[in-house]
Design a protein around this motif. Sequence first.
Motif, PDB file in Angstrom:
ATOM      1  N   GLY A 272      -2.815  33.970  94.421  1.00  0.00           N
ATOM      2  CA  GLY A 272      -3.418  32.756  94.940  1.00  0.00           C
ATOM      3  C   GLY A 272      -4.780  32.989  95.553  1.00  0.00           C
TER       4      GLY A 272
ATOM      5  N   ASP B 232      -7.601  25.917 102.997  1.00  0.00           N
ATOM      6  CA  ASP B 232      -6.250  25.888 102.464  1.00  0.00           C
ATOM      7  C   ASP B 232      -6.018  27.080 101.546  1.00  0.00           C
ATOM      8  OD1 ASP B 232      -7.557  25.292 100.075  1.00  0.00           O
ATOM      9  OD2 ASP B 232      -6.946  23.192 100.040  1.00  0.00           O
TER      10      ASP B 232
ATOM     11  N   GLU C  20      -4.065  27.968  97.660  1.00  0.00           N
ATOM     12  CA  GLU C  20      -3.353  27.549  96.459  1.00  0.00           C
ATOM     13  C   GLU C  20      -2.844  28.813  95.766  1.00  0.00           C
ATOM     14  OE1 GLU C  20      -5.778  25.602  93.559  1.00  0.00           O
ATOM     15  OE2 GLU C  20      -7.153  27.302  93.306  1.00  0.00           O
TER      16      GLU C  20
ATOM     17  N   TRP D 214       3.203  26.834  90.060  1.00  0.00           N
ATOM     18  CA  TRP D 214       2.469  26.674  91.312  1.00  0.00           C
ATOM     19  C   TRP D 214       3.420  26.522  92.489  1.00  0.00           C
ATOM     20  CZ3 TRP D 214      -2.609  27.552  91.649  1.00  0.00           C
ATOM     21  CH2 TRP D 214      -3.329  27.574  90.450  1.00  0.00           C
TER      22      TRP D 214
ATOM     23  N   HIS E  21       0.525  30.650  92.980  1.00  0.00           N
ATOM     24  CA  HIS E  21       1.636  30.465  92.052  1.00  0.00           C
ATOM     25  C   HIS E  21       2.415  31.774  91.864  1.00  0.00           C
ATOM     26  CE1 HIS E  21      -0.792  32.614  89.091  1.00  0.00           C
ATOM     27  NE2 HIS E  21      -1.756  31.703  89.179  1.00  0.00           N
TER      28      HIS E  21
ATOM     29  N   GLU F  54       4.494  24.984  96.059  1.00  0.00           N
ATOM     30  CA  GLU F  54       4.336  23.790  96.880  1.00  0.00           C
ATOM     31  C   GLU F  54       5.243  23.934  98.099  1.00  0.00           C
ATOM     32  OE1 GLU F  54       2.206  21.516  96.315  1.00  0.00           O
ATOM     33  OE2 GLU F  54       1.673  21.855  94.204  1.00  0.00           O
TER      34      GLU F  54
END
Length: 207
Positions: free
Chosen positions: A197, A107, A109, A74, A111, A76
């Motif tokens: 993502g 947002d 998310e 993932w 990886h 960050e």
Amino acid sequence: MTSDTFTACLTRIVDDLAEQGWSLQPAFVPQALTLQLAEECRKRDAEGALTPAGVGRGGALQVREGVRGDHIQWLEPGQSAASDQYLQRLDELRLALNQGLYLGLEDFEGHFALYPPGAFYQKHVDRFRDDDRRTVSAVFYLNADWQAEQGGALRLYLNDGSTRDVLPQAGTLLLFLSADLPHEVLPASRERLSLTGWFRRRGEQPL
């Protein structure tokens, strides 16, 4: 890519998603950044940071190689300059999608994903049954000089009953509405790298 060129790219994406539910952009970030991201993905893999991806979420998460065979880590903020640049560009895209399509995206998310030769991901949709936050899927490819005979396409199942195969060529960004378009990843004869993502909206909160 100049700011005007990037703005035009964002406009095309908004228009594509509104008209057909998906968009394909061949040069979403500068080539140098694409190369840095590919190098970072390989470095993370060499360090053992990429682990087999699972199916499901929470307590139901399982590694099922008969369903999907990619290895992931993932993203960050603050992990690297290259990934931070990529996330910043995606945040500009998030704002454009909200302005143009009123999606309420809060947002992102995502990886790194590495598919070893022969790995695949069976047909699926990206939104969980019990979590409707994933709204727009984004797949950015990192594979230089990809040839059609090497396989590895992402196959989109479109609303008109047709399919569209997208080769994982470096620099290409594919976006599509997460709940609407089933898709699968076909096996390839070489290693296949991407950044995958989802732009997410606010979920329904229990009272």
